[in-house]
Design an enzyme around this catalytic site. Structure first.
Site, short mmCIF file in Angstrom:
data_model
loop_
_atom_site.label_atom_id
_atom_site.label_comp_id
_atom_site.label_asym_id
_atom_site.label_seq_id
_atom_site.Cartn_x
_atom_site.Cartn_y
_atom_site.Cartn_z
N PHE A 1 -11.54 -6.92 13.97
CA PHE A 1 -10.47 -7.42 13.12
C PHE A 1 -10.13 -6.39 12.04
CE2 PHE A 1 -9.18 -9.83 9.26
CZ PHE A 1 -7.95 -10.26 9.73
N GLN A 2 -8.87 -6.06 11.91
CA GLN A 2 -8.36 -5.08 10.94
C GLN A 2 -9.01 -3.71 11.09
OE1 GLN A 2 -8.28 -6.96 6.98
NE2 GLN A 2 -6.20 -7.62 7.43
N GLU B 1 0.82 -1.22 0.00
CA GLU B 1 0.00 0.00 0.00
C GLU B 1 0.85 1.27 0.00
OE1 GLU B 1 -0.54 -2.56 1.99
OE2 GLU B 1 -2.63 -3.21 1.77
N MET C 1 23.84 9.07 2.77
CA MET C 1 23.70 10.39 3.38
C MET C 1 23.94 10.31 4.89
SD MET C 1 23.38 13.43 2.44
CE MET C 1 22.39 13.89 1.01
N LYS D 1 -17.60 -0.89 5.70
CA LYS D 1 -18.06 -1.90 4.73
C LYS D 1 -19.58 -1.90 4.58
CE LYS D 1 -16.89 -6.61 3.34
NZ LYS D 1 -16.19 -7.85 3.72
#
Lengths: 585, 195
Positions: free
Chosen positions: A132-133, A70, A492, A182
């Site tokens: 969940f999630q 993502e 760097m 959802k």
């Protein structure tokens, strides 16, 4: 090919596109809102809570690009937005999907890049229950977006998306997010989303106050040592041509910020290229010694200014910005001009009583160009210098070639040694400094401008952070040339350790990195290795000729560092040209 | 041929302070913090308070108090925010507030604005008459009493409430709650219309 509607359309169906079926669910309304806003591409990753939206996308002509992570989706959308000027769109599911987007959203926010992120969320009845999630996506992203919306209703979800889209693009561009539970996307609705419109409380100034413009123009005309400082806002406002006309007409030297690269042609005699921590010596001398600065579309980031006490200390500042909150935030504006950069430049052009009398100053700028040229040592027997690779590549490619980068030393070399002449050809992570930006950004850039050549300079450390994106470039058969300037280190950091931490190279050397040419081949891309000066041009040409993604693993001199350098918080005029200078500052 | 070393380069004489304002190189100039009362009309919807308070915390504005409540319009809430900042910080706080999408309007109220806060002070109930006497001195009143405690309501300026609480300490203060300031401009001026 991108995953369009997977089922081939009947011919007559595509011809009657304008007659769309009415929406029946919240998810269809979401997709309709994107269609109405003119979305061509969505970058995303599937998942449980976002599935209804993907299901609605199945019937749409919008192209979907499945990303490998993502974070890549948000960076690709960001780069797409930078190159096209229109919001890039990314999708993710709830929880980890949404949190993985966060880095790219924060990146877009820092660079004012237009991005709209749509995230799945657990059903409303589970919100707040640690389902969940589940994460509080709106809460997490509120500080890094222009606005984060929680879509609460199937009837209004389409309007939420329309508004978020318009807001991302309006005024000072930036990211917006809509969190989509959802049940809301699955829910039935017949409500078509409205046209993209910004919220009523959001006001965008267009023109600056005429009187203020007149005063500013007179101050600039009076100046003995004028400069223009052109920021990323000039490019976002499509004001590059207006800037060019203005600077050429009134013969004022132009310095860009790093995000402003491409707003003014670096091969023009008035160009001093870019200023700041690793900007050119001449830009930093001019910015330090100017007595009047016309700063346009810049937020005076500390990488540009160094310590503000020593930043353009003699200069009256004319600050043009569309965001009133940028005025006098970091550097006090003697003449604040709030408005769209293109409009204000036109106003200023007309208001200038005459050109400033600055022959001597321009001569002085030329002296600095001669005194502090951008150069590097290239004895043939030394390991390959990264600057040479960048410079050669720049010479071999057309002016509209798009350069993407990761973050680190390679990013600085790519900005210093490539000659930029066109806006929207420099795509990089500035404010957030996100290592790993390059691989997915190049994907977004190539899809945004399929007819332009795209090259991505990356470092070995930065490349490894999002290397999985190569699988996407291969699947989409994107003609991108990745060049890894490989010094087996987070260069760097190592440079700073050598300069400021007595050479204690804690966790900055990467002697275990893979062979990137073979890694590329494993992904299905072409891989090349570059180790000496002899075959630089030939290898670049071969990689460019390959029709698909290729990776050049360029083994560069691990001892090479980035100069000039203004130490953090330092005085721009006291840049170091070499390691020894750092001790004197 | 490299140009002059850092200490040999052309240097300007000027200087800016930490707020980016050009100053006399000889003088030390900083803005002293002052208190400002910001009043904001916002959309009355979930999350707006967190959006505003998060703005103040992440920008490190020194917030004294923040109160919020509904207005005559059901869709609108009004916030009163007291901050103590140097002038540029106050200016920046106003501008950043205006940027938030749910914020309708923002204004700094003038020095003489009507400012009130409320405190409820619960003290021991052993000497109810004495408690009442002190409450009277501050135009307060007892709003709850039991055999063990008396709760007094005080409204007024911050200074008045500070003084009242100091006076109530003689009665064994058990609990205090304060609201922070709510404020309106004096005269006919409102957030919607300048007069």
């Amino acid at each position: 090919m991108s995953e369009r509607a997977s089922v081939p359309k009947e011919e007559d169906e595509t011809e009657t596109e304008t007659e769309q079926d009415p929406v029946t669910t919240g998810a269809q309304s979401v997709i309709r809102a994107l269609e109405n806003a003119g979305t061509d591409y969505v970058f995303g990753v599937q998942g449980g809570a976002i599935m209804p939206v993907y299901d609605a996308l199945y019937d749409s002509d919008i192209n979907h690009v499945t990303m490998a992570h993502e974070q890549g989706a948000s960076h690709a959308a960001d780069a797409y937005g930078v190159v096209t000027g229109d919001p890039g769109v990314c999708f993710a599911t709830s929880g980890p999907g949404a949190t993985n987007l966060v880095t790219g959203i924060a990146d877009a926010n820092m660079d004012s890049d237009p991005v709209i992120a749509l995230t799945g969320q657990v059903p409303t009845e589970f919100v707040g229950n640690d389902a969940f999630q589940e994460t509080d996506t709106v809460g997490i992203t509120q500080p890094i977006t222009k606005e984060s919306y929680f879509a609460a209703d199937s009837d209004t979800v389409g309007d939420n998306v329309s508004e978020a889209f318009a807001l991302a693009d309006a005024g000072r561009q930036g990211p917006t997010l809509v969190d989509l539970p959802k049940d809301v996307t699955q829910g039935e609705t017949e409500v078509e989303p409205g046209a993209p419109e910004t919220p009523e409380t959001y006001e965008v100034p267009e023109e600056a106050d005429d009187e203020n413009v007149q005063e500013a123009a007179e101050a600039l005309a009076e100046a003995d040592r004028p400069v223009i400082l052109s920021g990323g806002g000039v490019i976002k406002a499509n004001a590059s041509s207006a800037l060019r006309e203005f600077a050429k007409e009134y013969e004022i030297p132009v310095i860009t910020t790093m995000p402003g690269i491409g707003s003014f042609p670096e091969d023009h005699e008035l160009s001093l290229e870019w200023a700041g921590m690793h900007g050119t010596g001449y830009a930093n001398m001019a910015i330090t010694n100017t007595d009047c600065m016309l700063a346009i579309g810049t937020r005076f980031d500390d990488r540009l200014t160094g310590g503000v006490d020593s930043f353009a200390p003699d200069a009256e500042v004319i600050h043009v910005d569309i965001d009133p909150a940028e005025i006098s935030k970091n550097v006090y504006a003697d003449y604040p001009l709030i408005g769209d950069a293109r409009e204000v430049l036109r106003q200023l052009f007309d208001a200038m009583p005459r050109a400033p009398d600055a022959d001597e100053w321009r001569d002085q700028c030329q002296v600095w160009k001669d005194e502090y040229p951008m150069s590097y040592d290239t004895p043939d027997d030394e390991p390959l210098k990264p600057q040479y690779v960048v410079e050669q590549f720049s010479e071999m490619t057309p002016d509209d070639t798009i350069v993407c980068t990761g973050v680190g030393q390679h990013q600085m070399w790519a900005s210093q040694f490539w000659e930029y002449t066109e806006p929207r050809t420099w795509v990089s992570s500035h404010g957030l400094g996100t290592m790993g930006y390059g691989v997915p950004a190049a994907i977004g850039a190539k899809l945004a401008a399929p007819d332009q050549e795209v090259v991505c300079f990356d470092g070995d450390g930065s490349f490894l952070m999002t290397v999985q994106g190569l699988s996407v470039a291969v699947r989409e058969q994107l003609d991108i040339t990745y060049v890894v300037l490989n010094n087996e280190a987070v260069g760097m950091v190592r440079q700073w350790q050598d300069g400021f931490y007595e050479g204690r190279r804690m966790a900055s050397e990467y002697p275990w990195i893979p062979q990137f040419d073979k890694l590329a081949e494993a992904f299905g891309a072409r891989g090349f290795t570059l180790e000496s000066y002899e075959n630089v041009e030939e290898t670049i040409q071969e990689a460019r000729d390959y029709d698909g993604p290729s990776v050049i693993d360029a083994h560069i001199d691990p001892g090479e560092n980035v100069f000039p350098m203004v130490p953090s918080g330092g005085d721009n005029g006291l840049f170091a040209l070499e390691e020894d200078h750092l001790d004197q500052l | 041929m490299p140009g002059p070393a850092p200490d040999e380069r052309m240097r300007p004489k000027g200087r800016r302070n930490t707020q980016g304002i050009r100053v006399d190189p000889e003088a030390e100039v900083t803005h002293e913090p002052r208190q400002a009362v910001l009043s904001a009309l916002v959309k009355h919807r979930p999350g707006v308070l967190s959006e505003v308070s998060a703005l103040f915390s992440r920008r490190q504005f020194n917030i004294e108090s923040l109160t919020v409540g509904p207005t005559a319009d059901d869709d609108t809430a009004r916030m009163t925010i007291l901050i103590e900042e140097p002038e540029p910080g106050i200016d920046q706080a106003k501008k950043q507030l205006r940027k938030l999408v749910p914020v309708i309007s923002v204004r700094e109220l003038e020095g003489e604005a009507v400012r009130r806060e409320l405190a409820l002070v619960k003290v021991s109930g052993e000497k109810p008459d004495d408690v009442n006497a002190v409450a009277d001195m501050y135009n307060g009143q007892a709003v709850d009493a039991s055999t063990d405690s008396v709760t007094v309501e005080i409204t007024g300026s911050k200074q008045k409430i500070d003084a009242a609480i100091e006076a109530f300490k003689q009665f064994d203060v058990q609990e205090i709650v304060r609201t922070g300031a709510a404020a309106l401009d004096r005269g006919p001026k409102t957030l919607e219309k300048d007069v």
